[in-house]
Design a protein around this motif. Structure first.
Motif, short mmCIF file in Angstrom:
data_model
loop_
_atom_site.label_atom_id
_atom_site.label_comp_id
_atom_site.label_asym_id
_atom_site.label_seq_id
_atom_site.Cartn_x
_atom_site.Cartn_y
_atom_site.Cartn_z
N GLY A 55 13.52 115.51 116.51
CA GLY A 55 13.70 115.97 115.14
C GLY A 55 12.44 116.53 114.51
O GLY A 55 12.49 117.40 113.64
N ALA A 56 11.29 116.05 114.97
CA ALA A 56 10.01 116.47 114.38
C ALA A 56 9.64 117.91 114.73
O ALA A 56 8.80 118.51 114.05
N VAL A 57 10.27 118.48 115.78
CA VAL A 57 9.82 119.80 116.24
C VAL A 57 10.91 120.87 116.17
O VAL A 57 10.68 122.01 116.58
N VAL A 58 12.10 120.53 115.66
CA VAL A 58 13.19 121.52 115.65
C VAL A 58 13.76 121.68 114.24
O VAL A 58 13.55 120.84 113.36
N GLU A 59 14.49 122.78 114.07
CA GLU A 59 15.16 123.04 112.79
C GLU A 59 16.67 122.89 112.90
O GLU A 59 17.37 122.78 111.89
N ILE A 60 17.17 122.92 114.12
CA ILE A 60 18.60 122.69 114.35
C ILE A 60 18.75 121.74 115.52
O ILE A 60 18.02 121.84 116.52
N LEU A 61 19.67 120.80 115.38
CA LEU A 61 19.80 119.72 116.36
C LEU A 61 21.26 119.57 116.75
O LEU A 61 22.14 119.45 115.89
N LEU A 62 21.54 119.58 118.06
CA LEU A 62 22.88 119.35 118.57
C LEU A 62 22.95 117.95 119.16
O LEU A 62 22.03 117.52 119.85
N ALA A 63 24.05 117.24 118.89
CA ALA A 63 24.27 115.92 119.48
C ALA A 63 25.52 115.98 120.34
O ALA A 63 26.57 116.45 119.88
N SER A 64 25.41 115.53 121.58
CA SER A 64 26.55 115.48 122.49
C SER A 64 26.55 114.10 123.13
O SER A 64 26.01 113.89 124.21
N LEU A 65 27.17 113.14 122.44
CA LEU A 65 27.03 111.73 122.77
C LEU A 65 28.40 111.06 122.94
O LEU A 65 29.41 111.55 122.43
N PRO A 66 28.45 109.91 123.64
CA PRO A 66 29.75 109.36 124.05
C PRO A 66 30.52 108.59 122.99
O PRO A 66 31.74 108.47 123.09
N THR A 67 29.85 108.02 121.98
CA THR A 67 30.55 107.17 121.01
C THR A 67 30.04 107.41 119.59
O THR A 67 28.95 107.96 119.38
N SER A 68 30.82 106.95 118.62
CA SER A 68 30.42 107.04 117.22
C SER A 68 29.11 106.29 116.98
O SER A 68 28.22 106.76 116.26
N GLN A 69 28.99 105.11 117.59
CA GLN A 69 27.78 104.31 117.39
C GLN A 69 26.56 105.00 117.97
O GLN A 69 25.47 104.96 117.38
N ALA A 70 26.72 105.64 119.12
CA ALA A 70 25.60 106.37 119.72
C ALA A 70 25.14 107.50 118.82
O ALA A 70 23.93 107.76 118.68
N VAL A 71 26.09 108.17 118.17
CA VAL A 71 25.74 109.25 117.24
C VAL A 71 24.97 108.68 116.05
O VAL A 71 23.91 109.20 115.66
N LYS A 72 25.48 107.59 115.48
CA LYS A 72 24.81 106.99 114.31
C LYS A 72 23.41 106.51 114.66
O LYS A 72 22.46 106.74 113.91
N ASP A 73 23.26 105.86 115.81
CA ASP A 73 21.95 105.37 116.22
C ASP A 73 20.96 106.51 116.43
O ASP A 73 19.79 106.42 116.05
#
Length: 298
Positions: A55-73
């Motif tokens: 997050g410190a080096v980008v302006e746009i971030l994609l998340a491709s993760l297996p669960t809701s909790q993984a996304v939140k964490d």
């Protein structure tokens, strides 16, 4: 060179990373798996040690993760991306998660003046590899417009669907249709093959008739040949998505008698230890109930 982050370099994330690099993006990746890290490095991505570092080096971030909790964490945890993302940055969650999770993260990002889109995908690893995925986007239209360049690089059919949570709502409903169709195909295949029909013949007829479906096109070979170990979409993921649908239907008080039975069959498959196999392995539950295998009698 434009900088973009990807959280999750699994079966779907890898294809996105490849296409972004080929389009000239400088890609920063976080994934706890050493195998995923090695694959990402070999493709030319920079692998960092946490979502916070990404997050410190980008302006746009994609998340491709297996669960809701993984996304939140990964987004709002102690080492989550929100700890370092700058104002006016954008997060695009490409995972399949609970609608409530997306609305919660949207509101949290809004407070920090960070754009947030729920944009789950359909098309599987091959769609990610070939940039032909369907992308279902919910969130602010202004943020969607700013993100379209990225979506056009990693996907083929891009849909803006409205307010936050809209993308996940459609994806969850889509995957329940996939689950229901799979069970319907399994039942019909067992019945027809028991009656003496060759399963490949049945599939060939279905594919050019009203009963044709994308489900049969993508998963038909596994069903015909009993090759449930050839994982296209893991049964554990389908079970998770069916559970998300049942939760949403319950919240909205939507009668879902067919979906309820289908969910129970996938639950039984999980209890049989079939989670790592392809989602068509749910057929093993019905094959056991009928004491008959689809592929065995070809």
């Amino acid at each position: 060179m434009k900088k973009i982050g990807v959280l999750g370099a699994g079966a779907m994330g890898r294809g996105m990373i490849k296409n972004l690099i080929e389009s000239g993006y400088e890609v920063y990746v976080y994934d706890p798996s050493s195998k995923a890290q090695e694959i990402s490095k070999n493709m030319g991505a920079d692998v960092l040690n946490s979502p916070r570092e990404v997050g410190a080096v980008v302006e746009i971030l994609l998340a491709s993760l297996p669960t809701s909790q993984a996304v939140k964490d990964s987004i709002c945890g102690e080492n989550g991306a929100l700890q370092s993302l700058k104002e006016q940055s954008i997060i695009c969650d490409m995972s399949t998660t609970a609608v409530s999770t997306e609305k919660e993260l949207y509101a949290l990002c809004k407070e920090k003046e960070i754009g947030y889109l729920d944009c789950p995908v359909s098309g599987g690893p091959m769609g990610a590899e070939n940039a032909t995925m369907s992308i279902m986007v919910g969130g602010d239209k202004e943020i969607f417009d700013k993100s379209k360049e990225v979506f056009n690089i990693i996907g083929g059919n891009i849909f803006y669907l409205g307010k936050s949570g809209s993308g996940q709502t459609i994806k969850i409903c889509h995957n329940m249709v996939l689950a229901v169709t799979t069970i319907s195909l399994v039942e019909s295949f067992i019945t027809a093959v028991k009656a003496g029909v060759n399963p490949k013949t049945l599939a060939d007829v279905f594919k050019v008739s009203v009963a044709k479906s994308g489900t049969l096109d993508v998963f038909g070979d596994n069903l015909v040949n009993g090759t449930y170990e050839k994982t296209i979409f893991a049964l554990s993921h389908m079970h998770k998505d069916a559970n998300l649908y049942m939760g949403l239907a319950d919240e909205l008080k939507t009668p879902s008698p067919v979906s309820s039975v289908v969910y129970q069959l996938f639950n039984a498959a999980i209890n049989k230890g079939l989670g790592s196999k392809d989602q068509t392995a749910v057929a093993e539950v019905l094959e056991e109930m009928s004491d008959f295998r689809i592929a065995f009698n070809q």
